[in-house]
Write an enzyme that holds these catalytic residues in place. Structure first.
Site, PDB file in Angstrom:
ATOM      1  N   ARG A 120       0.860  -1.186   0.000  1.00  0.00           N
ATOM      2  CA  ARG A 120       0.000   0.000   0.000  1.00  0.00           C
ATOM      3  C   ARG A 120       0.894   1.233   0.000  1.00  0.00           C
ATOM      4  O   ARG A 120       1.699   1.422   0.915  1.00  0.00           O
ATOM      5  CB  ARG A 120      -0.901  -0.014   1.240  1.00  0.00           C
ATOM      6  CG  ARG A 120      -1.714   1.241   1.382  1.00  0.00           C
ATOM      7  CD  ARG A 120      -2.710   1.189   2.541  1.00  0.00           C
ATOM      8  NE  ARG A 120      -3.340   2.492   2.619  1.00  0.00           N
ATOM      9  CZ  ARG A 120      -3.259   3.325   3.649  1.00  0.00           C
ATOM     10  NH1 ARG A 120      -2.643   2.965   4.769  1.00  0.00           N
ATOM     11  NH2 ARG A 120      -3.810   4.505   3.607  1.00  0.00           N
ATOM     12  N   HIS A 164      -2.925  10.942   0.818  1.00  0.00           N
ATOM     13  CA  HIS A 164      -2.346  10.729   2.148  1.00  0.00           C
ATOM     14  C   HIS A 164      -1.777  12.086   2.592  1.00  0.00           C
ATOM     15  O   HIS A 164      -0.580  12.216   2.845  1.00  0.00           O
ATOM     16  CB  HIS A 164      -1.291   9.627   2.106  1.00  0.00           C
ATOM     17  CG  HIS A 164      -1.044   8.958   3.433  1.00  0.00           C
ATOM     18  ND1 HIS A 164      -1.228   7.600   3.643  1.00  0.00           N
ATOM     19  CD2 HIS A 164      -0.622   9.448   4.615  1.00  0.00           C
ATOM     20  CE1 HIS A 164      -0.916   7.298   4.890  1.00  0.00           C
ATOM     21  NE2 HIS A 164      -0.538   8.402   5.512  1.00  0.00           N
ATOM     22  N   GLU A 210      -7.131   8.351   6.572  1.00  0.00           N
ATOM     23  CA  GLU A 210      -7.407   8.956   7.881  1.00  0.00           C
ATOM     24  C   GLU A 210      -8.016  10.351   7.766  1.00  0.00           C
ATOM     25  O   GLU A 210      -7.399  11.350   8.139  1.00  0.00           O
ATOM     26  CB  GLU A 210      -6.136   9.000   8.746  1.00  0.00           C
ATOM     27  CG  GLU A 210      -5.636   7.619   9.122  1.00  0.00           C
ATOM     28  CD  GLU A 210      -4.681   7.605  10.324  1.00  0.00           C
ATOM     29  OE1 GLU A 210      -4.299   8.687  10.800  1.00  0.00           O
ATOM     30  OE2 GLU A 210      -4.346   6.501  10.791  1.00  0.00           O
ATOM     31  N   ASN A 338      -7.192   1.733   9.711  1.00  0.00           N
ATOM     32  CA  ASN A 338      -5.888   1.798  10.376  1.00  0.00           C
ATOM     33  C   ASN A 338      -6.147   1.580  11.856  1.00  0.00           C
ATOM     34  O   ASN A 338      -6.972   2.291  12.441  1.00  0.00           O
ATOM     35  CB  ASN A 338      -5.250   3.177  10.183  1.00  0.00           C
ATOM     36  CG  ASN A 338      -4.942   3.489   8.726  1.00  0.00           C
ATOM     37  OD1 ASN A 338      -5.107   2.650   7.847  1.00  0.00           O
ATOM     38  ND2 ASN A 338      -4.495   4.708   8.465  1.00  0.00           N
ATOM     39  N   TYR A 340      -4.271   1.261  15.542  1.00  0.00           N
ATOM     40  CA  TYR A 340      -3.046   1.353  16.337  1.00  0.00           C
ATOM     41  C   TYR A 340      -3.289   1.149  17.821  1.00  0.00           C
ATOM     42  O   TYR A 340      -2.479   0.570  18.523  1.00  0.00           O
ATOM     43  CB  TYR A 340      -2.401   2.739  16.147  1.00  0.00           C
ATOM     44  CG  TYR A 340      -1.720   2.893  14.819  1.00  0.00           C
ATOM     45  CD1 TYR A 340      -0.375   2.557  14.670  1.00  0.00           C
ATOM     46  CD2 TYR A 340      -2.409   3.359  13.705  1.00  0.00           C
ATOM     47  CE1 TYR A 340       0.258   2.688  13.440  1.00  0.00           C
ATOM     48  CE2 TYR A 340      -1.775   3.492  12.478  1.00  0.00           C
ATOM     49  CZ  TYR A 340      -0.447   3.154  12.350  1.00  0.00           C
ATOM     50  OH  TYR A 340       0.175   3.271  11.130  1.00  0.00           O
ATOM     51  N   GLU A 399      -3.373  -0.202   8.117  1.00  0.00           N
ATOM     52  CA  GLU A 399      -2.151   0.130   8.870  1.00  0.00           C
ATOM     53  C   GLU A 399      -2.245  -0.472  10.258  1.00  0.00           C
ATOM     54  O   GLU A 399      -3.324  -0.456  10.869  1.00  0.00           O
ATOM     55  CB  GLU A 399      -1.959   1.644   9.035  1.00  0.00           C
ATOM     56  CG  GLU A 399      -1.574   2.394   7.796  1.00  0.00           C
ATOM     57  CD  GLU A 399      -1.350   3.883   8.058  1.00  0.00           C
ATOM     58  OE1 GLU A 399      -0.984   4.259   9.190  1.00  0.00           O
ATOM     59  OE2 GLU A 399      -1.561   4.668   7.104  1.00  0.00           O
TER      60      GLU A 399
HETATM   61  C1  NOJ Z   1      -1.243   6.814  10.449  1.00  0.00           C
HETATM   62  C2  NOJ Z   1      -0.808   7.564   9.235  1.00  0.00           C
HETATM   63  O1  NOJ Z   1      -1.601   7.195   8.154  1.00  0.00           O
HETATM   64  C3  NOJ Z   1       0.663   7.376   8.906  1.00  0.00           C
HETATM   65  O2  NOJ Z   1       0.997   8.287   7.922  1.00  0.00           O
HETATM   66  C4  NOJ Z   1       1.490   7.544  10.168  1.00  0.00           C
HETATM   67  O3  NOJ Z   1       2.846   7.501   9.911  1.00  0.00           O
HETATM   68  C5  NOJ Z   1       1.088   6.464  11.142  1.00  0.00           C
HETATM   69  N1  NOJ Z   1      -0.301   6.661  11.493  1.00  0.00           N
HETATM   70  C6  NOJ Z   1       1.895   6.453  12.440  1.00  0.00           C
HETATM   71  O4  NOJ Z   1       1.633   7.618  13.147  1.00  0.00           O
END
Ligand code: NOJ
Length: 493
Positions: A120, A164, A210, A338, A340, A399
């Site tokens: 990606r 992005h 995002e 994404n 995290y 992500e």
């Molecule tokens: C999400 C973002 O899409 C990416 O660009 C960023 O580096 C990562 N989070 C980590 O913060």
């Protein structure tokens, strides 16, 4: 910081692979073959990912490409922002980044060594339309053609993100960027052009990466480009324009892409975790997911702003038409998320909303970045909730990953066991989801190699390959071996 060049033998040693298996590998492959294939055969089916599960890595244009003045590229809002004093922690910028623009073939070799079958990446709008609209710059798209052809030659499926965060600065100057309805329109024209010219090579497109971060950090807090701090009404309007941009781009790709082209968003959904897994809390976490994503996924999936969203916004609510809502909710082929960190632990409550959000205790741990709290169950619940709420049939984790301090040990190796711990736990939860039938089709690890981490500059390293930013040399961290092994087994290593 100094790194020794790893021999295949040394890398195999740190990864725990047998010398015999490595010696059977063709010369030049940086990661050695593991005994994983044999082990994979013994893997109990219950711990495996579905067959055909797509393993990949992700990057974005401004974070890796560099070459900001080459082949007709114009500045983006991130060039302007990063060159503004006081914006980036280490006073750096993406001028050269990892030099992926020139080193992409080497990077594709790294992807191949990992065994990934998908990549990606994002397309830099200011390479393709330096003015944002008007005359295209053919040399801009040529880079992506070269990149994609090299991916295809190596059996790696391209997944292209259209936006992005690197808006052409010209559009910020001309229209005020996303504060204006002209920007979603320009975005649709750019999407149409890309679909026309790359549609023979790319089957999977993501519209916007995002939305929520580019809205809040870019236009509310001023911590990301373009660094605006708008009042609530302006912020709500930007959010609406960004959602509209997503919908218009979906329509443009449908109209101009080849038959079979697939498109969806890549959103960082607000993740809502039942604090304790009871039926009532699970239901409450679903309701929280719908409500707390009202300006993004919910309006994209339902074609309306929830009553609670509009009531909360009051006089600051965005201005929109019924037609806007129809566009925003144009049917998509998959949903990218994404994931995290857990954003909220949710408890069922007898109140109007039906839930309360538990406050985070000070003692809650975090990874190297203070915002990145490890809560592996987030990657189980986010896809499960969205599949349930909106009957989504195809989900990609677009992500997931973490930064780490990544100091090389005396032998030169980055033993990033904290990253491995994080990935192992998240992937275990993801496997739990797929085993229960949640339709997650693939996973893109963020990120292939250390890169420009926005306002954190180069201080937060998210890569599974270490990059020496002076020499641009890439060196595998221990987590690269972990990911390689997981992919080979199709199960968490
Ligand atoms: C999400 C973002 O899409 C990416 O660009 C960023 O580096 C990562 N989070 C980590 O913060």
């Amino acid at each position: 910081m100094s790194f020794k060049r790893f021999s295949r033998r040394q890398f195999g040693r740190i990864a725990g692979w047998s010398t015999l298996a490595m010696s059977m590998l063709p010369a030049g492959s940086g990661l050695a073959q593991s005994g994983a294939d044999n082990r994979a055969r013994n893997q109990p089916a219950s711990s495996a990912f579905p067959s055909g599960f797509l393993w990949g890595t992700a990057t974005s244009a401004y974070q890796v490409e560099g070459a900001v003045n080459e082949d007709g590229r114009s500045p983006s809002i991130w060039d302007r922002f990063a060159h503004t004093p006081g914006t980036i922690a280490d006073r750096s910028n993406g001028d050269t980044a990892t030099n992926h623009y020139h080193l992409y073939k080497e990077d594709i070799r790294l992807m191949k060594e990992l065994g990934t079958k998908a990549y990606r990446f994002s397309i830099a709008w200011p390479r393709v339309f330096p003015d944002g609209t008007g005359s295209p710059n053919p040399k801009g798209l040529d880079f992506y053609k070269r990149l994609i052809d090299e991916l295809s030659a190596n059996g790696i499926e391209p997944f292209a993100t259209l936006y992005h965060w690197d808006l052409p600065q010209a559009l910020q100057d001309r229209f005020g960027g996303w504060t204006s309805r002209d920007t979603p329109k320009a975005f649709a024209d750019y999407a149409a052009y890309v679909a026309q010219h790359l549609g023979d090579r790319v089957k999977y497109f993501f519209t916007i990466n995002e939305c929520s971060r580019l809205v809040h950090l870019g236009h509310g807090l001023g911590a990301d480009a373009p660094g605006l701090k708008l009042p609530q009404s302006g912020l709500n309007q930007v959010r609406h324009h960004v959602a509209l941009g997503h919908g218009l781009a979906v329509q443009a790709i449908r109209a101009h892409g080849r038959i079979g082209t697939k498109v969806g968003p890549a959103e960082n959904a607000v993740s809502c975790i039942p604090a304790i897994e009871t039926p009532a809390n699970i239901r409450a976490a679903e309701m929280a997911t719908r409500e707390l994503n009202a300006g993004y996924l919910t309006v994209m999936m339902e074609g309306k702003y929830t009553d609670a969203y509009l009531a909360k916004a009051g006089n600051d609510a965005p201005k929109f038409t019924p037609e806007d809502l129809r566009i925003i909710s144009s049917p998509i082929d998959f949903l990218g998320v994404n994931v995290y960190t857990p954003d909220h632990y949710v408890i069922a409550a007898d109140n109007e909303r039906g839930f309360t959000l538990a406050p985070f205790p000070d003692s809650f741990p975090h990874m190297k970045a203070s915002w990145l709290r490890p809560g592996p169950e987030a990657i189980y619940w986010v896809p499960r909730h969205i599949a349930k709420l909106w009957n989504v049939k195809s989900i990609y984790i677009t992500e997931n990953g973490t930064s780490a301090s990544d100091q090389p040990a005396a032998d030169g190796t980055v033993y990033d066991v904290d990253r491995i711990m994080y990935l192992r736990n998240y992937l275990t939860q993801l496997q739990r989801a797929t085993a229960e039938g949640v339709p997650v089709l693939g996973y893109f690890l963020w990120t292939l190699m250390d890169n420009f981490e926005w306002s954190d500059g180069y201080e937060q390293r998210f890569g599974i390959y270490h990059v020496d930013f002076e020499t641009k040399r890439r060196t595998p961290k221990l987590s690269a071996a972990f990911y390689r092994e997981t992919i080979a087994r199709n199960a968490v290593a």
